[in-house]
Structure formats: C-alpha cells, structure tokens
Write a protein that holds these residues in place. Structure first.
Motif, PDB file in Angstrom:
ATOM      1  N   GLU A 121      67.541  94.468  68.742  1.00 55.34           N
ATOM      2  CA  GLU A 121      66.390  93.671  68.326  1.00 55.34           C
ATOM      3  C   GLU A 121      66.523  92.228  68.797  1.00 55.34           C
ATOM      4  OE1 GLU A 121      65.644  94.240  64.113  1.00 55.34           O
ATOM      5  OE2 GLU A 121      66.389  96.291  64.255  1.00 55.34           O
ATOM      6  N   ASP A 125      63.951  90.512  71.518  1.00 55.37           N
ATOM      7  CA  ASP A 125      63.211  89.304  71.140  1.00 55.37           C
ATOM      8  C   ASP A 125      63.504  88.166  72.103  1.00 55.37           C
ATOM      9  OD1 ASP A 125      62.045  90.575  69.002  1.00 55.37           O
ATOM     10  OD2 ASP A 125      63.471  89.824  67.516  1.00 55.37           O
ATOM     11  N   ARG A 162      71.552 103.588  66.638  1.00 50.58           N
ATOM     12  CA  ARG A 162      70.896 102.279  66.639  1.00 50.58           C
ATOM     13  C   ARG A 162      71.871 101.193  67.080  1.00 50.58           C
ATOM     14  NH1 ARG A 162      66.920 100.260  61.813  1.00 50.58           N
ATOM     15  NH2 ARG A 162      66.188  98.328  62.760  1.00 50.58           N
ATOM     16  N   ALA A 211      63.014 100.997  66.585  1.00 53.91           N
ATOM     17  CA  ALA A 211      64.437 101.334  66.485  1.00 53.91           C
ATOM     18  C   ALA A 211      64.666 102.348  65.372  1.00 53.91           C
ATOM     19  CB  ALA A 211      65.261 100.069  66.247  1.00 53.91           C
ATOM     20  N   ASP A 268      64.675  97.438  76.070  1.00 53.95           N
ATOM     21  CA  ASP A 268      63.899  98.367  75.261  1.00 53.95           C
ATOM     22  C   ASP A 268      63.097  99.290  76.168  1.00 53.95           C
ATOM     23  OD1 ASP A 268      62.747  99.555  73.077  1.00 53.95           O
ATOM     24  OD2 ASP A 268      61.362  97.923  72.636  1.00 53.95           O
ATOM     25  N   ILE A 322      60.060  95.869  67.489  1.00 55.77           N
ATOM     26  CA  ILE A 322      61.293  96.543  67.886  1.00 55.77           C
ATOM     27  C   ILE A 322      62.005  97.166  66.689  1.00 55.77           C
ATOM     28  CG2 ILE A 322      62.551  94.357  67.780  1.00 55.77           C
ATOM     29  CD1 ILE A 322      63.279  97.393  70.064  1.00 55.77           C
ATOM     30  N   ASP A 323      61.929  96.557  65.503  1.00 57.59           N
ATOM     31  CA  ASP A 323      62.619  97.129  64.352  1.00 57.59           C
ATOM     32  C   ASP A 323      62.002  98.454  63.922  1.00 57.59           C
ATOM     33  OD1 ASP A 323      60.338  95.703  63.596  1.00 57.59           O
ATOM     34  OD2 ASP A 323      61.095  95.356  61.559  1.00 57.59           O
TER      35      ASP A 323
END
Length: 272
Positions: free
Chosen positions: A71, A75, A66, A55, A39, A51-52
């Motif tokens: 994600e 994570d 995307r 994104a 990221d 992150i969502d």
C-alpha cells in the motif's frame, strides 16, 4: 535542462519493464527517473481503486500473501506519477491487461495535466538471434521487451501527446470498467473488457488430465498457451484458479496445495 524545464519521470505499469527501461536509459546516458507500479489493476475491485480494499480481496479471493509494504509503495507511485512538477512519460502495451488498466487509472488521475505517452502495442521488433523468431514480432507486454530492444528501436523517440478525443475515450472506458467492478479485466481487440472470476478456468482445465501433473507445469503451460493466443495474465492468478477448482471438486489436489512446485493436480473422478 534549463530552469524552466521540468524533470522527466517515466511512468511504467510493470515492474519488470521499469527495470528494463532504467537499463536502456542508462545505456543511452540519460539520467531520467523511472517509476514502476507495484500493483495490478487487472483484477480485484476498482470502484474505488483503493489499494487496501484490493489487497484484502487478493488475500481473501485469490489467496495471495499480503505484502505489508504494498500500500505504501503504490501510494508513493501515484503521488510521483501525478506530480504537477514533473514531465510524465507514460509507457503502455495495450495487449497487457495489467499495463492497460494501470495506464487507464493514470489517465484518470492525472486530469488535465499534460503528459506524453509511449504506446508499444503495434511496434514491430526485429528478430532476436537468441530466440526462434525469424520474423519481426510484437510484444504482449512491455515487460517482455529487453533493454537492448528499447535502445535499438529508439522507443524513447516515440513519445506522443494524446488528443483530447483519445483521452476522453480512455477515461470513458475506465469509468465503465470501474462501474462494472468485475473480478478480472482482460484484453479484447486492444480494449479492456470485464470478466468473471471463472474466466480462466477453461484454459486451466485444458492442461489438467487424469494423470498427476505438477501444478507448476500446468500453470506454465497454460500461461504459454494464453500468451500465444494474445492473452497475458500472471501465474499467481492461474494458480489461484487451480486451487479454486480443486476446492470445488473439479480437480484433485496432491501435495501441500500451497506452493505450485510442491503440489500436483489431476481431474477428479467423475469430473466433467
């Protein structure tokens, strides 16, 4: 390694740099884990740094495609980077907004758990025979440091424990940046500053003329000029701004307007 020692995990905020570090460690015969953050926290919303949310912002605002696995990978990185059962070594170059932002998030997440850091910001590297440099050089990104330079400069021996004052300063900086929640974060005097979505527009426009130019040429030349000026950003960020300025009527776009190599750009008639 004795039973009391924790396994070393090298935490890197640049995927290219993670690959180089793996090669360097293998060359030295060191079987240590290296993880890279997939990221880039130098752009997009960071309050919260979910992150969502980022994104979706990258897709909607920058037009990035995307990645379905981004994600999950991010994570997993953070779980491993802040695992209390490992001895983390965080690598950073504070001239890279991407690496610096990732490092600040790491410092914030890891809390009071001890870790070591390798800061390559002020490291002077020997001239490279395959390049034009005739004097020692400093990098704008750990990702630009080849594996052989990591070995030659013995960077793994530069691990240091940050003081409580340094940790508090980093956490305070990240807290402020999160509160500002700007579209971009850029390097200024070895610190990070919030910047508006238009921050790179002037730099991009410098490389656009009345004549048609390939967008890949414009972006590459803009990247080079920014790097020479000590500013490091990604090509996709600049490409997003080329498209945005075309949508605003500042540029005229030719080609498919989707891929840099298949698109051309010039100043729009009457554009200032």
């Amino acid at each position: 390694m004795t039973k009391l020692e924790k396994p070393v995990v090298h935490v890197v905020f640049n995927m290219s740099a993670a690959g180089s570090l793996r090669h360097a460690l293998a060359h030295m015969g060191r079987h240590e884990t290296v993880i890279g953050l997939p990221d880039d926290l130098s752009f997009g919303p960071i309050d919260p740094p979910a992150i969502d949310l980022r994104a979706r912002w990258m897709e909607d605002v920058l037009g990035f495609e995307r990645r379905p696995d981004l994600e999950q990978e991010a994570d997993q990185f953070w779980r491993r980077a802040t695992d209390r059962d490992v001895a983390a070594v965080a690598w950073v170059c504070r001239r890279s907004a991407m690496e610096f932002a990732g490092f600040l998030e790491f410092v914030s997440r890891i809390g009071d758990h001890p870790f070591r850091a390798v800061d390559v910001t002020e490291v002077e590297f020997a001239p490279r025979p395959d390049r034009s440099e005739s004097t020692p050089w400093r990098t704008v990104s750990f990702g630009h440091v080849p594996a052989d330079n990591i070995v030659k400069e013995r960077l793994t021996e530069r691990q240091a424990i940050l003081t409580e004052q340094e940790l508090q300063a980093y956490r305070g900086l990240w807290k402020r940046l999160r509160a500002e929640n700007a579209p971009f974060r850029v390097v200024s005097d070895h610190s990070l500053q919030s910047a508006p979505i238009t921050f790179f527009d002037k730099a991009v426009a410098t490389h656009v003329t009345d004549d048609w130019r390939k967008c890949s040429y414009v972006v590459a030349n803009c990247l080079g000029a920014l790097w020479d000026d000590g500013t490091y950003c990604g090509d996709l960020v600049l490409w997003s701004r080329v498209r945005a300025l075309a949508d605003e009527g500042v540029f005229e776009m030719g080609g498919d307007g989707v891929r840099m190599r298949n698109s051309s750009v010039r100043l729009a008639s009457g554009a200032v």
